[in-house]
Write a protein that holds these residues in place. Sequence first.
Motif, PDB file in Angstrom:
ATOM      1  N   LEU A 160       0.701  -1.556  -0.225  1.00 43.43           N
ATOM      2  CA  LEU A 160      -0.212   0.118   0.187  1.00 43.43           C
ATOM      3  C   LEU A 160       1.038   0.805  -0.027  1.00 43.43           C
ATOM      4  O   LEU A 160       0.603   1.823  -0.470  1.00 43.43           O
ATOM      5  CB  LEU A 160      -1.008  -0.213   1.061  1.00 43.43           C
ATOM      6  CG  LEU A 160      -2.366  -0.927   0.938  1.00 43.43           C
ATOM      7  CD1 LEU A 160      -2.777  -0.005   2.514  1.00 43.43           C
ATOM      8  CD2 LEU A 160      -3.084  -0.025  -0.299  1.00 43.43           C
ATOM      9  N   GLN A 181       3.559   1.591  -0.980  1.00 39.44           N
ATOM     10  CA  GLN A 181       4.447   1.378  -2.524  1.00 39.44           C
ATOM     11  C   GLN A 181       3.699   2.469  -3.143  1.00 39.44           C
ATOM     12  O   GLN A 181       4.012   3.080  -4.038  1.00 39.44           O
ATOM     13  CB  GLN A 181       4.975   0.393  -2.480  1.00 39.44           C
ATOM     14  CG  GLN A 181       6.377   0.039  -1.742  1.00 39.44           C
ATOM     15  CD  GLN A 181       6.751  -1.358  -2.358  1.00 39.44           C
ATOM     16  OE1 GLN A 181       6.522  -1.949  -2.781  1.00 39.44           O
ATOM     17  NE2 GLN A 181       8.071  -1.175  -2.496  1.00 39.44           N
ATOM     18  N   GLN A 182       2.175   2.030  -3.261  1.00 40.74           N
ATOM     19  CA  GLN A 182       1.574   3.056  -4.247  1.00 40.74           C
ATOM     20  C   GLN A 182       0.646   4.187  -4.021  1.00 40.74           C
ATOM     21  O   GLN A 182       1.157   5.078  -4.748  1.00 40.74           O
ATOM     22  CB  GLN A 182      -0.156   1.678  -3.959  1.00 40.74           C
ATOM     23  CG  GLN A 182      -0.142   0.490  -3.942  1.00 40.74           C
ATOM     24  CD  GLN A 182      -1.296  -0.007  -4.204  1.00 40.74           C
ATOM     25  OE1 GLN A 182      -2.295   0.388  -4.271  1.00 40.74           O
ATOM     26  NE2 GLN A 182      -1.538  -1.466  -4.208  1.00 40.74           N
ATOM     27  N   LEU A 183       1.163   4.469  -2.782  1.00 40.42           N
ATOM     28  CA  LEU A 183       1.547   5.521  -2.556  1.00 40.42           C
ATOM     29  C   LEU A 183       2.693   6.168  -3.229  1.00 40.42           C
ATOM     30  O   LEU A 183       2.277   7.422  -4.009  1.00 40.42           O
ATOM     31  CB  LEU A 183       0.626   6.132  -1.196  1.00 40.42           C
ATOM     32  CG  LEU A 183      -0.845   6.214  -0.446  1.00 40.42           C
ATOM     33  CD1 LEU A 183      -0.759   6.391   1.184  1.00 40.42           C
ATOM     34  CD2 LEU A 183      -1.450   7.283  -1.568  1.00 40.42           C
ATOM     35  N   GLN A 184       2.940   6.005  -2.463  1.00 42.78           N
ATOM     36  CA  GLN A 184       4.846   6.189  -3.297  1.00 42.78           C
ATOM     37  C   GLN A 184       4.687   7.187  -4.457  1.00 42.78           C
ATOM     38  O   GLN A 184       5.262   7.746  -5.086  1.00 42.78           O
ATOM     39  CB  GLN A 184       6.105   5.205  -2.849  1.00 42.78           C
ATOM     40  CG  GLN A 184       7.051   6.194  -3.259  1.00 42.78           C
ATOM     41  CD  GLN A 184       8.323   4.601  -2.547  1.00 42.78           C
ATOM     42  OE1 GLN A 184       8.008   4.352  -1.745  1.00 42.78           O
ATOM     43  NE2 GLN A 184       9.640   5.128  -2.885  1.00 42.78           N
ATOM     44  N   LEU A 185       3.983   5.670  -5.450  1.00 41.92           N
ATOM     45  CA  LEU A 185       3.908   5.961  -6.808  1.00 41.92           C
ATOM     46  C   LEU A 185       3.269   7.034  -7.169  1.00 41.92           C
ATOM     47  O   LEU A 185       3.892   8.026  -7.807  1.00 41.92           O
ATOM     48  CB  LEU A 185       4.666   4.672  -7.808  1.00 41.92           C
ATOM     49  CG  LEU A 185       4.071   4.781  -9.130  1.00 41.92           C
ATOM     50  CD1 LEU A 185       4.839   3.160  -8.875  1.00 41.92           C
ATOM     51  CD2 LEU A 185       2.787   4.662  -9.511  1.00 41.92           C
ATOM     52  N   PHE A 186       2.223   6.730  -6.673  1.00 40.74           N
ATOM     53  CA  PHE A 186       0.816   7.915  -6.693  1.00 40.74           C
ATOM     54  C   PHE A 186       1.861   9.282  -6.563  1.00 40.74           C
ATOM     55  O   PHE A 186       1.491  10.049  -7.570  1.00 40.74           O
ATOM     56  CB  PHE A 186       0.017   8.002  -6.223  1.00 40.74           C
ATOM     57  CG  PHE A 186      -1.588   9.074  -6.655  1.00 40.74           C
ATOM     58  CD1 PHE A 186      -1.803   8.912  -7.760  1.00 40.74           C
ATOM     59  CD2 PHE A 186      -1.178   9.549  -5.199  1.00 40.74           C
ATOM     60  CE1 PHE A 186      -2.750   9.830  -7.281  1.00 40.74           C
ATOM     61  CE2 PHE A 186      -1.977  11.037  -5.386  1.00 40.74           C
ATOM     62  CZ  PHE A 186      -2.765  10.566  -6.617  1.00 40.74           C
ATOM     63  N   ALA A 220       5.176  10.232  -7.052  1.00 35.04           N
ATOM     64  CA  ALA A 220       6.008  10.643  -7.802  1.00 35.04           C
ATOM     65  C   ALA A 220       5.584  11.556  -9.112  1.00 35.04           C
ATOM     66  O   ALA A 220       5.888  12.009  -9.520  1.00 35.04           O
ATOM     67  CB  ALA A 220       6.875   9.575  -7.509  1.00 35.04           C
ATOM     68  N   LEU A 221       4.254   9.592  -9.381  1.00 35.30           N
ATOM     69  CA  LEU A 221       3.808  10.290 -11.055  1.00 35.30           C
ATOM     70  C   LEU A 221       2.861  11.431 -11.010  1.00 35.30           C
ATOM     71  O   LEU A 221       3.260  12.708 -11.992  1.00 35.30           O
ATOM     72  CB  LEU A 221       3.059   9.122 -11.245  1.00 35.30           C
ATOM     73  CG  LEU A 221       1.706   9.377 -11.942  1.00 35.30           C
ATOM     74  CD1 LEU A 221       2.851   9.467 -13.706  1.00 35.30           C
ATOM     75  CD2 LEU A 221       0.996   8.054 -12.695  1.00 35.30           C
ATOM     76  N   LYS A 222       2.606  12.066  -9.532  1.00 37.54           N
ATOM     77  CA  LYS A 222       2.384  13.266  -9.844  1.00 37.54           C
ATOM     78  C   LYS A 222       3.226  14.257  -9.725  1.00 37.54           C
ATOM     79  O   LYS A 222       3.135  15.186 -10.182  1.00 37.54           O
ATOM     80  CB  LYS A 222       0.988  13.567  -8.380  1.00 37.54           C
ATOM     81  CG  LYS A 222       0.150  14.466  -8.752  1.00 37.54           C
ATOM     82  CD  LYS A 222      -0.727  14.347  -6.836  1.00 37.54           C
ATOM     83  CE  LYS A 222      -1.446  16.099  -7.076  1.00 37.54           C
ATOM     84  NZ  LYS A 222      -1.952  16.363  -5.640  1.00 37.54           N
TER      85      LYS A 222
END
Lengths: 447, 447
Positions: B423, B425-430, B432-434
């Motif tokens: 979870l 990591q999903q947030l981290q990716l989110f 970073a992408l943002k």
Amino acid sequence: MSELRHRRGDGDGNEKVETAGESDHVDSEEEKVLEEKYVDEMAKSLPQGTDKTPEILDSALSGLSSRWRNWVIRGIFTWLMIGGFCLLIYGGPLALMITVLCVQVKCFEEIINIGYAVYRVHGLPWFRSLSWYFLLTSNYFLYGENLIDYFGVVINRTDYLRFLVTYHRFISFSLYCVGFVWFVLSLVKRYYMRQFSLFAWTHVALLIVVTQSYLIIQNIFEGLIWFIVPVSMIICNDVMAYVFGFFFGKTPLIKLSPKKTWEGFIGGGVSTVVFGLVLAYMMSQYPYLVCPIEYSESLGRMTMDCEPSSLFRLQEYNPPQFLHSVMKVFGRDKLIMYPFMIHSLALSIFSSVIGPFGGFFASGFKRAFKIKDFGDVIPGHGGIMDRFDCQFLMATFVNVYITSFIRTATPQKLLQQVYNLKLEQQLQLFYALKESLENRNILNTVP
Amino acid sequence: MSELRHRRGDGDGNEKVETAGESDHVDSEEEKVLEEKYVDEMAKSLPQGTDKTPEILDSALSGLSSRWRNWVIRGIFTWLMIGGFCLLIYGGPLALMITVLCVQVKCFEEIINIGYAVYRVHGLPWFRSLSWYFLLTSNYFLYGENLIDYFGVVINRTDYLRFLVTYHRFISFSLYCVGFVWFVLSLVKRYYMRQFSLFAWTHVALLIVVTQSYLIIQNIFEGLIWFIVPVSMIICNDVMAYVFGFFFGKTPLIKLSPKKTWEGFIGGGVSTVVFGLVLAYMMSQYPYLVCPIEYSESLGRMTMDCEPSSLFRLQEYNPPQFLHSVMKVFGRDKLIMYPFMIHSLALSIFSSVIGPFGGFFASGFKRAFKIKDFGDVIPGHGGIMDRFDCQFLMATFVNVYITSFIRTATPQKLLQQVYNLKLEQQLQLFYALKESLENRNILNTVP
């Protein structure tokens, strides 16, 4: 060991009963003789690795008995190779990658040359060119996959290279098909069987050499430490097994390699585990060795700087029960070490238990085709393949180990893939992810 | 063709000169005789596919000449197989996957049996078990990879299965290592060479059969149409080449298969292209055939419903120059068709130009080891492998074609991988992408 042998005998018998029903063909004495003559005939034509020693060394060592002479020569070239290895690491990842490529080509050549000799292919149309062509295409395919994985973003920026990335698999497959059609067209009646055998031989060689060297390159990208530690472990295990065997060797280990002993196997194994722990401790301190090689979006180039991952940060552990008394001697009750050292334990155990089987496999192969060594490039050691037999198996293990236990799909890697998408797709993914996160109440929907 | 032959002759000569310098061994007459005797001896023990025909058919057809009898028998079983194929498609993707697995096992068995006979392995310790063990492990590995790709999210939800996903590669590699060690331990002096040859034989069989059937399964997941169209094309090409060859065949095509003719090759090719276009047109209309098999987050199960992608929506094209006059006859000046039909053109050209080389390769192989057919499962056709020789090459082509031209990393696929992350990591990716999207001014930073 005797137990092992015994069980093998049993298996033999059982299988005989099983297969007897399936075919009524039994080897006649005549056939056996015929076949042995055939195998012997073949062996004559095989390239036999010679122990050519540089002349200066030869005269300098003339006073020694042959046993000790072999020791000294092997020793000198072992140290030369270890020195060269250190130099390469100093040279950085690019130097290492080029070396891996060279070693791979040389190994392929050694294996293929044996194939040529076994099937006596003088005059077989096109075969030499075909093998090298397959080597080229499979390297193009696998190295390409690596480069795209790591440099994809960079290559995508250069317009005229973009199609190489997008259609990489298609180009590689087309190249392979050309080779395949070329092979079929080159078939000549008198040689059918040998041509197919060599075709298979080439593909097995590719499987062993090319795919595994591709895995080695992947390991290098994970951080130099994932390359240096396993390679050093195999070297250490080889050397220490030789040393222990030389001084204490008594009990033969396996019929395949009569020179290998249980003393060498165990001594080498214990040394490797200790060596692995020490090496892992020493190397974990240098970011140069520890950081993965990544493309940095902000710097606009490849970089090996990073905040070392938690694997390479000192951590306190409660020692296992059996270590308590040892620890007390040193007046400590906590074990302070790098988590990577635990992984190094797994690696060293593999390299000293399963690793040697790579060597046995190679010895068996050499015995099967009645050759002494794969080549004669390194005095006292034989061919390149003789030194690298275990490295390939180890590289695969390290790669699998990393994918299973270390690199559980990092957000960074996935992000790179996201950046490879078209812009509108990136946005589409962004909104879908946002929605999903909001639905699961992970992301607070700020009004 | 004579030109081709001629060039081949040249190559032969050149290679002779090239290799002569590298080895002074020349085949003596005696050796040649020895070898031919050896090969002939071997051939005697090989399983020869027999044309066993069911008795009822045999008596019913007794009035016909053997040429026509073969025609009728082959015809009947061709239609039976086509019927079975349609039934399977009706059965859905699971039925197809199981069939692919069965066909794969049967093909492996046929190839391996020839290997056993070639190397006369009666009584070779453990070998039969080892081959099957390797088949098992490689299937575990590759089918697992597929299942994780497509069902990963589901499996991850079931706690006790989670480790199977996380450590899949590690488990597979460990299983393989067991086989490898087992092989080394089973080596017995008298049999070294045959054991290694069979080891290689097994691995080549795995490479041909298992990896390619893995690709077939992947194709099925992309949508049934990617499986049905290519398979039908190969069948069509086989049948039509046979029919054209039977009625018009005069000019021999290739020495390897004396029965194949240029007339059959060209007639089959043209038929396949036309057939492919018609089939593609018909099939593009059914969502059941066109939709990829995906896990639907909202439905909580696998689904084959979708809004068909643009490939399967009718579109207007400006016809190429040479079609203008033809079009005028029909009073139209725009070509209305599915974009998939253009892709079907690429597939049908491959299946009729390169595809037959898969067949030539198989004939060459059969000639090399002096067998008539791979087996005798299908009356009039031989073994399963005799019918599937071209299918494997085609499957690889389709897979490569899809990855290169069709499936350019969809956001959906990547999202699935994202959901496999932890979870945080999903947030981290989110985030970073943002940030990245905002920096590039793609996403408007709403205050």
